[in-house]
Design a protein around this motif. Structure first.
Motif, PDB file in Angstrom:
ATOM      1  N   HIS B  83       0.827  -1.213   0.000  1.00  0.00           N
ATOM      2  CA  HIS B  83       0.000   0.000   0.000  1.00  0.00           C
ATOM      3  C   HIS B  83       0.856   1.255   0.000  1.00  0.00           C
ATOM      4  O   HIS B  83       0.407   2.300  -0.442  1.00  0.00           O
ATOM      5  N   PHE B 102      -4.534   4.044  -1.104  1.00  0.00           N
ATOM      6  CA  PHE B 102      -3.833   4.755  -0.024  1.00  0.00           C
ATOM      7  C   PHE B 102      -3.037   5.937  -0.571  1.00  0.00           C
ATOM      8  O   PHE B 102      -2.618   5.935  -1.721  1.00  0.00           O
ATOM      9  N   ASP B 105      -1.920  10.743   3.296  1.00  0.00           N
ATOM     10  CA  ASP B 105      -2.707  11.176   4.462  1.00  0.00           C
ATOM     11  C   ASP B 105      -3.523  10.059   5.099  1.00  0.00           C
ATOM     12  O   ASP B 105      -4.195  10.282   6.097  1.00  0.00           O
ATOM     13  N   ASN B 106      -3.496   8.863   4.507  1.00  0.00           N
ATOM     14  CA  ASN B 106      -4.293   7.765   5.076  1.00  0.00           C
ATOM     15  C   ASN B 106      -3.549   7.072   6.204  1.00  0.00           C
ATOM     16  O   ASN B 106      -2.487   6.491   5.970  1.00  0.00           O
ATOM     17  N   PRO B 107      -4.113   7.094   7.408  1.00  0.00           N
ATOM     18  CA  PRO B 107      -3.504   6.257   8.457  1.00  0.00           C
ATOM     19  C   PRO B 107      -3.663   4.791   8.074  1.00  0.00           C
ATOM     20  O   PRO B 107      -4.692   4.407   7.521  1.00  0.00           O
ATOM     21  N   HIS B 108      -2.646   3.995   8.337  1.00  0.00           N
ATOM     22  CA  HIS B 108      -2.691   2.570   7.991  1.00  0.00           C
ATOM     23  C   HIS B 108      -2.568   1.757   9.272  1.00  0.00           C
ATOM     24  O   HIS B 108      -1.806   2.128  10.171  1.00  0.00           O
ATOM     25  N   LEU B 109      -3.299   0.659   9.342  1.00  0.00           N
ATOM     26  CA  LEU B 109      -3.188  -0.220  10.517  1.00  0.00           C
ATOM     27  C   LEU B 109      -1.748  -0.715  10.640  1.00  0.00           C
ATOM     28  O   LEU B 109      -1.175  -1.230   9.676  1.00  0.00           O
ATOM     29  N   TRP B 111      -0.616  -2.930  13.095  1.00  0.00           N
ATOM     30  CA  TRP B 111      -0.491  -4.196  13.815  1.00  0.00           C
ATOM     31  C   TRP B 111       0.670  -4.108  14.809  1.00  0.00           C
ATOM     32  O   TRP B 111       0.735  -3.176  15.585  1.00  0.00           O
ATOM     33  N   ALA B 259      -2.072   9.976  13.535  1.00  0.00           N
ATOM     34  CA  ALA B 259      -2.104   8.760  14.343  1.00  0.00           C
ATOM     35  C   ALA B 259      -3.423   8.557  15.084  1.00  0.00           C
ATOM     36  O   ALA B 259      -4.029   9.505  15.593  1.00  0.00           O
ATOM     37  N   VAL B 260      -3.858   7.306  15.103  1.00  0.00           N
ATOM     38  CA  VAL B 260      -5.048   6.888  15.846  1.00  0.00           C
ATOM     39  C   VAL B 260      -4.631   5.655  16.631  1.00  0.00           C
ATOM     40  O   VAL B 260      -3.897   4.817  16.108  1.00  0.00           O
ATOM     41  N   TYR B 276      -2.578   3.227  14.353  1.00  0.00           N
ATOM     42  CA  TYR B 276      -2.628   3.560  12.923  1.00  0.00           C
ATOM     43  C   TYR B 276      -1.819   4.841  12.704  1.00  0.00           C
ATOM     44  O   TYR B 276      -1.845   5.742  13.544  1.00  0.00           O
TER      45      TYR B 276
END
Lengths: 123, 402
Positions: B83, B102, B105-109, B111, B259-260, B276
């Motif tokens: 991604h 993606f 600006d897209n937060p990505h998981l 893990w 970040a989330v 994220y």
């Protein structure tokens, strides 16, 4: 010597008789041999097993919610992203409530988006 | 995003790859506008960090060819699929590439990359005097009946050596997985309680066992420590919850906006899995680590923290090579150890390489000796990406001259 031979012959006969009368304990023994370990296995692993059915719907609801609201992806992408080996039974996304409701293995799960810092959480 | 220079995003047709930015090209562009956020402490804006050469492009092409080999949309498979890819040298971003919906600006998981972020957050809390690595868990979870509560210390959680009985398996074996049960069923309302409700398999500090439970418990400790501290009227300037602490003392300090971090029903962050961030923000965290904890003129985490975190944990027995590297304190390492007969985990990669890595191919690769950062977001089933190859290509890219 002859006595013991006679005994074993009679034993054999009696077993045959029992089988013939369908009263052999062999079936029961076999059944118990399967049931008892199964029961023990279930009992020792119950903590995991009892939780298993909920995994499918909870996983789907949580990750679909985060995929849409946190990762900001399309619904189509998010179904692919969240798909598991066991299919779900029903799916509902209510954008106005930021809510995803999923049923899988007859268990219902609900995830909500709570805000930009908190992301999604299961109920 | 503050202080993160980026040109506009372009959309390619072929393979639907997006080359979002070559901010260092031409080099004069950067030198004319030095980025103040990343210097002057460690990364002085050296011209060579931003120089481009055909040899670098060759290695970039190799990395892109390898990581973006099969960019087919659809459900996750064994095939490698990416991604995002971001390459940095010093303070200079050389390559940013996005695909499959993606962008920057897209937060990505993340893990398990979250685990390495937890290490930094705990490092910050230690720096501020809120926590100490020798704190026993009985201090923060007095109600727990875990058998070794008094002997179980924060350092054991960071070393993944808590001794808590824990099965770390994912989608291939979800039935008996403690991670899956913690995240989605049994433990989802109170994950700290779930972890401490497990049986003890060993005394703390005796056996290594990689565990998302240990990492998540770290965030539970942080939250409890803040609440305890406020109840006692200590450190009133600190936030009152773990979430606010992470936001104010970590993300805000690094000017990270994307970040989330998701949490359980008690709003304790899932330290082991559910953070994220966008690729540029994760790269920023990588740079912060290369900067050894100094950011914007402030030493947020002491240098010692990084030195201690980047040692292979004592309880780990593996001798290498190892596809996932050797465990440090919530970071993954390549360090040899002659006394133990340990060879490098990734034979072709530099010995000082440090990784944060997560499920489905999430990667943050750091090579401190060359000031290199690589961020890669993936979407593939386990172990499709050869880390030895990725790290060694990154190192060659960093060393490439004309």
């Amino acid at each position: 010597m002859s006595q013991s031979r006679r005994k074993s012959r009679s034993l054999r006969r009696s077993t045959l008789n029992w089988r013939g009368a369908r009263q052999s304990p062999l079936g029961l023994v076999l059944l118990l041999a399967v049931l008892v370990p199964s029961f023990l296995w279930l009992w020792t692993h119950w903590n995991y097993l009892s939780n298993f059915p909920g995994i499918i719907s909870n996983y789907y609801a949580r990750h679909f919610c985060s995929c849409v609201y946190v990762m900001q992806q399309s619904e189509e992408f998010c179904h692919d992203w969240t798909q598991q080996w066991i299919p779900i039974q029903s799916f509902e996304h209510q954008p106005e409530r930021h809510e995803v409701v999923v049923v899988g293995l007859w268990q219902k799960a609900t995830a909500n988006w709570l805000g930009p810092e908190t992301g999604c959480r299961l109920q | 995003m503050i202080g993160w220079p980026r040109r506009s995003k372009g959309f390619g047709q072929i393979l639907s790859l997006v080359v979002a930015a070559f901010i260092c090209w031409p080099p004069s562009g950067l030198l004319a506008q030095p980025n103040e956020l990343f210097q002057p402490e460690f990364f002085e804006p050296k011209a060579e960090a931003c120089e481009r050469s055909p040899a670098m492009e060759k290695y970039e092409a190799k990395l892109v060819d390898y990581l973006f080999e099969n960019q087919q949309a659809g459900p996750r498979r064994q095939k490698r699929r990416s991604h995002a890819l971001l390459l940095m040298k010093g303070h200079c971003v050389h390559l940013e590439l996005y695909d499959l919906g993606f962008g920057p600006d897209n937060p990505h998981l993340l893990w398990s990359v979250s685990k390495s972020l937890s290490n930094l957050v705990i490092g910050r809390a230690v720096e501020l005097g809120l926590l100490s690595l020798s704190d026993p868990l009985s201090l923060y979870f007095p109600e727990s009946r875990y058998p070794f509560l008094r002997d179980l210390k924060l350092i054991h959680l960071l070393d993944w050596s808590s001794g808590v009985s824990w099965q770390e398996t994912y989608e291939f074996s979800p039935l008996f997985s403690d991670v899956v049960a913690m995240l989605y069923t049994r433990g989802r309302r109170d994950m700290s309680k779930d972890v401490l409700g497990r049986k003890a398999r060993a005394a703390p500090g005796e056996a290594f066992n990689y565990s998302t439970g240990d990492s998540t418990l770290l965030m539970g400790v942080l939250d409890r420590a803040l609440k305890l501290s406020h109840r006692k009227g200590l450190r009133p300037s600190l936030p009152q919850t773990g979430r606010d602490f992470v936001q104010r003392e970590f993300f805000d300090k690094l000017q990270i906006n994307s970040a989330v971090w998701e949490s359980d029903s008690k709003d304790q962050l899932v330290g082991g899995a559910l953070a994220y961030a966008s690729a540029p923000d994760l790269a920023k965290i990588g740079l912060f680590v290369l900067n050894q904890g100094r950011w914007n003129g402030e030493q947020l985490i002491s240098k010692d923290w990084f030195e201690n975190s980047f040692q292979v944990v004592d309880t780990y027995q593996g001798l290498g090579p190892a596809r996932d590297g050797f465990p440090g304190r919530h970071w993954w390492l390549n360090r040899r150890d002659e006394s133990k007969g340990r060879q490098k985990a990734w034979p072709d990669a530099p010995e000082d390489a440090v990784l944060a890595q997560g499920h489905w191919g999430q990667l943050l690769v750091l090579i401190p000796s060359q000031s290199l950062v690589l961020v890669r977001f993936g979407d593939e089933l386990a172990r499709s990406t050869d880390k030895n190859k990725v790290i060694s290509l990154l190192s060659k890219w960093g060393a490439a001259k004309h």
